[in-house]
Design a protein around this motif. Structure first.
Motif, PDB file in Angstrom:
ATOM      1  N   LEU A 555       0.798  -1.522   0.185  1.00  0.00           N
ATOM      2  CA  LEU A 555      -0.006  -0.098   0.195  1.00  0.00           C
ATOM      3  C   LEU A 555       0.191   1.479   0.016  1.00  0.00           C
ATOM      4  O   LEU A 555       0.997   1.805  -1.007  1.00  0.00           O
ATOM      5  N   ASN A 556       1.781   1.551   0.607  1.00  0.00           N
ATOM      6  CA  ASN A 556       2.766   2.257   0.945  1.00  0.00           C
ATOM      7  C   ASN A 556       3.920   2.436  -0.426  1.00  0.00           C
ATOM      8  O   ASN A 556       3.897   3.418  -1.056  1.00  0.00           O
ATOM      9  N   GLU A 557       4.323   1.764  -1.139  1.00  0.00           N
ATOM     10  CA  GLU A 557       4.939   1.663  -2.253  1.00  0.00           C
ATOM     11  C   GLU A 557       3.740   2.084  -3.399  1.00  0.00           C
ATOM     12  O   GLU A 557       3.644   3.050  -4.009  1.00  0.00           O
ATOM     13  N   ALA A 558       2.325   1.455  -3.491  1.00  0.00           N
ATOM     14  CA  ALA A 558       1.500   2.220  -4.268  1.00  0.00           C
ATOM     15  C   ALA A 558       1.369   3.629  -4.230  1.00  0.00           C
ATOM     16  O   ALA A 558       1.310   3.991  -5.624  1.00  0.00           O
ATOM     17  N   SER A 559       0.724   3.885  -2.897  1.00  0.00           N
ATOM     18  CA  SER A 559       0.974   5.472  -2.588  1.00  0.00           C
ATOM     19  C   SER A 559       2.310   6.612  -2.935  1.00  0.00           C
ATOM     20  O   SER A 559       1.570   7.030  -3.155  1.00  0.00           O
ATOM     21  N   SER A 560       3.414   5.978  -2.719  1.00  0.00           N
ATOM     22  CA  SER A 560       4.553   6.822  -3.199  1.00  0.00           C
ATOM     23  C   SER A 560       4.029   6.609  -4.527  1.00  0.00           C
ATOM     24  O   SER A 560       4.854   7.725  -5.557  1.00  0.00           O
ATOM     25  N   PHE A 561       4.486   5.790  -5.526  1.00  0.00           N
ATOM     26  CA  PHE A 561       4.163   6.112  -6.843  1.00  0.00           C
ATOM     27  C   PHE A 561       3.115   6.532  -8.091  1.00  0.00           C
ATOM     28  O   PHE A 561       2.779   7.125  -8.355  1.00  0.00           O
ATOM     29  N   ALA A 562       1.608   7.265  -6.505  1.00  0.00           N
ATOM     30  CA  ALA A 562       0.614   7.165  -7.440  1.00  0.00           C
ATOM     31  C   ALA A 562       0.838   9.296  -7.584  1.00  0.00           C
ATOM     32  O   ALA A 562       0.358  10.136  -8.338  1.00  0.00           O
ATOM     33  N   LYS A 563       2.084   9.722  -6.408  1.00  0.00           N
ATOM     34  CA  LYS A 563       2.123  11.041  -6.722  1.00  0.00           C
ATOM     35  C   LYS A 563       2.502  11.538  -8.625  1.00  0.00           C
ATOM     36  O   LYS A 563       1.990  12.610  -9.038  1.00  0.00           O
ATOM     37  N   PHE A 564       3.086  10.489  -9.271  1.00  0.00           N
ATOM     38  CA  PHE A 564       2.992  10.546 -11.029  1.00  0.00           C
ATOM     39  C   PHE A 564       1.826  10.195 -11.495  1.00  0.00           C
ATOM     40  O   PHE A 564       1.265  10.381 -12.374  1.00  0.00           O
ATOM     41  N   GLU A 565       1.651   8.927 -10.885  1.00  0.00           N
ATOM     42  CA  GLU A 565       0.490   8.341 -11.926  1.00  0.00           C
ATOM     43  C   GLU A 565      -1.053   9.381 -11.876  1.00  0.00           C
ATOM     44  O   GLU A 565      -1.740   9.291 -12.786  1.00  0.00           O
ATOM     45  N   ASN A 566      -1.045   9.638 -11.089  1.00  0.00           N
ATOM     46  CA  ASN A 566      -2.305  10.517 -10.766  1.00  0.00           C
ATOM     47  C   ASN A 566      -2.907  12.114 -11.050  1.00  0.00           C
ATOM     48  O   ASN A 566      -3.542  12.948 -11.249  1.00  0.00           O
ATOM     49  N   PHE A 567      -1.118  11.942 -11.636  1.00  0.00           N
ATOM     50  CA  PHE A 567      -1.407  13.547 -12.226  1.00  0.00           C
ATOM     51  C   PHE A 567      -1.324  13.595 -14.225  1.00  0.00           C
ATOM     52  O   PHE A 567      -0.575  12.757 -14.957  1.00  0.00           O
ATOM     53  N   GLU A 568      -2.253  14.322 -14.599  1.00  0.00           N
ATOM     54  CA  GLU A 568      -2.937  14.211 -15.471  1.00  0.00           C
ATOM     55  C   GLU A 568      -2.206  14.895 -16.584  1.00  0.00           C
ATOM     56  O   GLU A 568      -1.296  16.008 -16.129  1.00  0.00           O
ATOM     57  N   ILE A 569      -1.776  14.046 -17.708  1.00  0.00           N
ATOM     58  CA  ILE A 569      -1.270  15.375 -18.719  1.00  0.00           C
ATOM     59  C   ILE A 569      -2.167  15.126 -19.659  1.00  0.00           C
ATOM     60  O   ILE A 569      -3.616  15.226 -20.691  1.00  0.00           O
ATOM     61  N   PRO A 570      -2.311  17.822 -19.563  1.00  0.00           N
ATOM     62  CA  PRO A 570      -3.090  17.827 -20.976  1.00  0.00           C
ATOM     63  C   PRO A 570      -3.386  17.329 -22.120  1.00  0.00           C
ATOM     64  O   PRO A 570      -2.282  16.316 -23.201  1.00  0.00           O
ATOM     65  N   THR A 571      -4.681  16.897 -23.064  1.00  0.00           N
ATOM     66  CA  THR A 571      -4.448  16.058 -23.784  1.00  0.00           C
ATOM     67  C   THR A 571      -4.543  16.976 -25.329  1.00  0.00           C
ATOM     68  O   THR A 571      -3.940  15.827 -25.953  1.00  0.00           O
ATOM     69  N   ASP A 572      -3.928  18.846 -25.291  1.00  0.00           N
ATOM     70  CA  ASP A 572      -3.773  19.091 -26.291  1.00  0.00           C
ATOM     71  C   ASP A 572      -2.311  19.595 -26.312  1.00  0.00           C
ATOM     72  O   ASP A 572      -1.973  19.762 -27.552  1.00  0.00           O
ATOM     73  N   ILE A 573      -1.417  18.158 -25.838  1.00  0.00           N
ATOM     74  CA  ILE A 573       0.162  18.906 -25.345  1.00  0.00           C
ATOM     75  C   ILE A 573       0.694  18.274 -26.642  1.00  0.00           C
ATOM     76  O   ILE A 573       0.572  17.079 -27.327  1.00  0.00           O
ATOM     77  N   ASP A 574       1.639  19.433 -27.000  1.00  0.00           N
ATOM     78  CA  ASP A 574       2.780  19.589 -28.796  1.00  0.00           C
ATOM     79  C   ASP A 574       3.414  18.383 -28.438  1.00  0.00           C
ATOM     80  O   ASP A 574       4.696  19.087 -27.748  1.00  0.00           O
ATOM     81  N   TYR A 575       3.587  17.133 -28.325  1.00  0.00           N
ATOM     82  CA  TYR A 575       5.244  16.260 -28.211  1.00  0.00           C
ATOM     83  C   TYR A 575       6.092  15.797 -29.274  1.00  0.00           C
ATOM     84  O   TYR A 575       7.193  16.519 -29.121  1.00  0.00           O
ATOM     85  N   MET A 576       5.513  16.575 -30.107  1.00  0.00           N
ATOM     86  CA  MET A 576       6.922  16.529 -31.249  1.00  0.00           C
ATOM     87  C   MET A 576       7.703  17.660 -31.364  1.00  0.00           C
ATOM     88  O   MET A 576       8.471  17.399 -32.087  1.00  0.00           O
ATOM     89  N   ASN A 577       7.065  18.986 -30.921  1.00  0.00           N
ATOM     90  CA  ASN A 577       7.681  19.823 -30.189  1.00  0.00           C
ATOM     91  C   ASN A 577       8.256  20.493 -29.116  1.00  0.00           C
ATOM     92  O   ASN A 577       8.696  21.494 -28.477  1.00  0.00           O
ATOM     93  N   MET A 578       8.549  19.023 -28.241  1.00  0.00           N
ATOM     94  CA  MET A 578       8.514  19.467 -26.885  1.00  0.00           C
ATOM     95  C   MET A 578      10.433  19.730 -26.573  1.00  0.00           C
ATOM     96  O   MET A 578      10.819  18.573 -26.585  1.00  0.00           O
ATOM     97  N   HIS A 579      10.922  20.350 -26.559  1.00  0.00           N
ATOM     98  CA  HIS A 579      11.836  20.467 -26.447  1.00  0.00           C
ATOM     99  C   HIS A 579      12.848  20.067 -25.254  1.00  0.00           C
ATOM    100  O   HIS A 579      12.168  18.818 -24.272  1.00  0.00           O
ATOM    101  N   GLY A 580      13.890  18.891 -26.291  1.00  0.00           N
ATOM    102  CA  GLY A 580      14.568  18.404 -25.293  1.00  0.00           C
ATOM    103  C   GLY A 580      14.179  16.803 -25.535  1.00  0.00           C
ATOM    104  O   GLY A 580      14.999  15.900 -25.293  1.00  0.00           O
ATOM    105  N   LEU A 581      13.352  16.447 -25.407  1.00  0.00           N
ATOM    106  CA  LEU A 581      12.484  14.414 -25.848  1.00  0.00           C
ATOM    107  C   LEU A 581      13.534  14.724 -27.444  1.00  0.00           C
ATOM    108  O   LEU A 581      13.391  14.388 -27.881  1.00  0.00           O
ATOM    109  N   ALA A 582      14.108  13.137 -27.100  1.00  0.00           N
ATOM    110  CA  ALA A 582      14.460  12.253 -28.426  1.00  0.00           C
ATOM    111  C   ALA A 582      13.409  11.803 -29.089  1.00  0.00           C
ATOM    112  O   ALA A 582      11.888  11.971 -29.224  1.00  0.00           O
TER     113      ALA A 582
END
Length: 631
Positions: A555-582
């Motif tokens: 439960l503690n491990e799941a709770s610790s991971f939840a901080k990443f899991e629960n943050f939603e990413i905007p649906t209109d985000i532009d990955y193709m022009n995201m700085h720094g990504l391969a």
């Protein structure tokens, strides 16, 4: 032209759960199937459950689905697997009657309000380029709806393979679905080819069972559904048997690979990795002298025996020679020959976590069209697709299960995030929090959701709440009570052949001893016996106490991971022009369009450095200042 809220295409295990969920949620629902008599058919092994799969059936039932209650009706044999291991991998498996299971399910559907069933073939999907609004039938007629769930199983452009022959067909001698696959491709959707198979069926009276090892069911209160309260005693359960392949069998296979579609170039679809043909097993594991096979009855009073583990695409003549090489099968008579079946499916990364096709509003997929394998996986996907199609029509927020909430959530996240190369099969090893996703606690995890969705009745939910209160009450009593090393206590332990107490302990600590079970606690702590607990409550109490430390850690491990899991990413985000990504990371993120940071991290080929860059870019967006503390 008649209009429905939801149309479900295909009456297999996925389609049944999808249409039932929509109807139970109050929507006018149409199930379209090629053959009404084949609804809930079991073209492969007539069994329900197994490793991880048994927990999925419990989850389906906890959410208000159909499979569990049908599996508990007139089963042939029931057993709990992995009883020598921890509760995180224990699960039920039932041998079903191939006639009685679908017959019972069909009768349930016939009585379901808001549901109609039509025997027809769907060849196209109605849409305006963005929104799906119905289906087109083979005769050219159209039926409109606000949402469509496709659950075509292995029927779509199905082909039966044996030896050098490929014949258009569906499972169990049924017709295939022709035309729908092209319609989906014309909609811009990506199709790929998969393959599965089934072993021969052997006449029971032609088998020498004296050379086989009997496999018994189990006595006890075992059931998939939380509503079941009638159990079949062991003496009424049928036998299965264990036999093995041998060196003669293996030589026949290796000397005749040109006679199987698996190796002679006829097969084009990719087969299931964890349920391979016997020729694939022999060739892959050349060091093994033998492989397990199980003789499993298909009917309670019939002659048909399913040769589990002997799936093959050999020609019929070679199948006879191979089977006759097995001990006890020298005079075996065939009722059905084995075959492989190829079919079309949608590349699963085209779905989102609700099982909606990303390109079209109102279009959902479920079952083997999503790239999965197995009745249980199909039913779980069907239930979630049906729920979300209904919620879409009702204008409500979608329903998404997390990985730490259910095996169904693990499966959906795996297939839509990572994709599949071969038919996906659920395994307990796929779940990182499997001690949280146990057989006993599926209702604790999911029944509140089922009730909120309208799939669990008030009466059932009240019963569920009362059980949980009684389990908590029992835990409180055990925490407060003290068991001393008195003559009475130690005398009782000695009479049961158990280790005596050298010093006093709390009831909880005493119950944690592996050899102590509920009946011992009841004898020593009469207050516990007065608390009404059914078999599900007893299992929940025992496991929650004995594995308390391990459960808290997960439960503690799941709770610790939840901080990443629960943050939603905007649906209109532009990955193709995201700085720094391969470039590879940009392309994969743009294709999958992950819903959360946690999901993004599970995409095949996305590494921790990519996630760090993604988080850094999200931090720069004013609405994502809440991410500033994420590593």
């Amino acid at each position: 032209m008649k209009n429905y809220d939801v149309i479900v295409v295909g009456g297999g295990h996925a389609g049944v759960e999808a249409c039932a969920a929509c109807a139970h949620m109050g929507l006018s629902t149409l199930l379209i199937t090629l053959n009404k008599k084949m609804i809930s058919n079991m073209p492969c092994n007539p069994s329900i459950g197994g490793s991880a799969k048994g927990v999925v059936v419990r989850e389906i039932d906890a959410l208000g689905g159909m499979m569990g209650i049908a599996a508990d009706h007139e089963y042939l044999q029931m057993k709990m697997l992995n009883t020598g291991k921890g509760p995180g991998v224990q699960c039920l498996r039932a041998q079903e009657d191939k006639f009685k299971y679908p017959d019972y399910m069909q009768k349930l559907l016939e009585k379901t309000a808001n549901l109609e069933i039509l025997e027809a073939e769907v060849t196209g999907i109605k849409h305006d380029g963005e929104i799906v609004n119905g289906v087109i039938l083979k005769d050219g007629s159209e039926i409109t709806s606000k949402a469509v769930v496709i659950s075509t199983g292995t029927y779509m452009e199905g082909a039966i393979l044996r030896g050098h022959k490929s014949v258009s067909g569906g499972p169990d001698g049924e017709k295939p679905s022709i035309g729908l696959s092209k319609s989906l491709q014309d909609m811009g959707l990506e199709i790929f080819r998969l393959k599965t198979g089934t072993p021969p069926r052997i006449k029971k009276s032609s088998i020498d069972f004296s050379k086989a090892v009997p496999q018994y069911g189990m006595e006890g209160n075992y059931a998939f559904s939380y509503e079941t309260n009638v159990f079949k005693p062991l003496k009424e359960q049928v036998l299965c048997w264990l036999i093995y392949t041998n060196e003669k069998t293996h030589k026949l296979i290796t000397d005749n690979l040109d006679k199987t579609a698996t190796y002679n170039g006829l097969q084009t679809g990719v087969g299931p990795r964890y349920c391979p043909s016997i020729e694939s097993k022999v060739m892959t594991f050349r060091d093994k002298k033998r492989h397990q096979l199980f003789l499993e009855p298909e009917f309670g009073d019939g002659e048909s025996i399913y040769l589990q583990g002997f799936s093959t695409a050999m020609d019929e003549e070679m199948q006879v020679k191979m089977v006759h090489s097995l001990e006890g099968m020298e005079n075996a008579e065939f009722l059905k020959y084995a075959y492989a079946i190829e079919y079309d499916a949608l590349v699963p990364t085209q779905y989102d976590l609700t099982l909606k096709v990303k390109k079209y509003k109102g279009l959902y997929g479920a079952g083997q069209i999503c790239g999965t394998s197995g009745y249980e996986e199909a039913a779980g996907l069907g239930l979630i697709a049906g729920i979300n199609a209904a919620l879409y029509v009702m204008g409500k927020e979608p329903f998404i299960l997390k990985r730490n909430e259910s095996y169904i959530g693990v499966m959906i996240d795996d297939i839509v995030t990572k994709g599949v190369m071969d038919p996906y099969r659920l395994l307990s090893s796929r779940a990182e929090y499997r001690l949280l996703l146990r057989h006993d606690n599926a209702d604790v995890r999911l029944t509140p959701y089922g009730y909120k969705l309208g799939l669990i009745s008030k009466e059932r939910f009240k019963k569920f709440e009362e059980k949980n209160k009684n389990v908590e009450k029992a835990q409180e009593i055990l925490a407060k009570i003290h068991l001393g090393s008195s003559k009475k206590v130690n005398g009782y332990l000695e009479s049961k052949g158990l280790e005596t107490l050298k010093a006093g302990v709390s009831g909880i600590e005493f119950f944690k001893r592996p050899e102590i079970h509920y009946e011992h606690i009841c004898d020593l702590v009469p207050e516990i016996k007065e608390i009404p607990l059914d078999y599900t409550g007893i299992a929940q109490l025992e496991i929650s106490v004995k594995y308390e430390g391990y459960i808290k850690r997960e439960l503690n491990e799941a709770s610790s991971f939840a901080k990443f899991e629960n943050f939603e990413i905007p649906t209109d985000i532009d990955y193709m022009n995201m700085h720094g990504l391969a470039l590879e990371a940009r392309q994969k993120l743009d294709k999958i369009k992950p819903r959360t940071v946690g999901q993004a991290g599970r995409i095949s080929g996305i590494n921790p450095a990519d996630i760090s860059i993604l988080i850094m870019n999200l931090k720069r967006m004013s609405k994502w200042n809440c991410l500033k503390n994420l590593a």
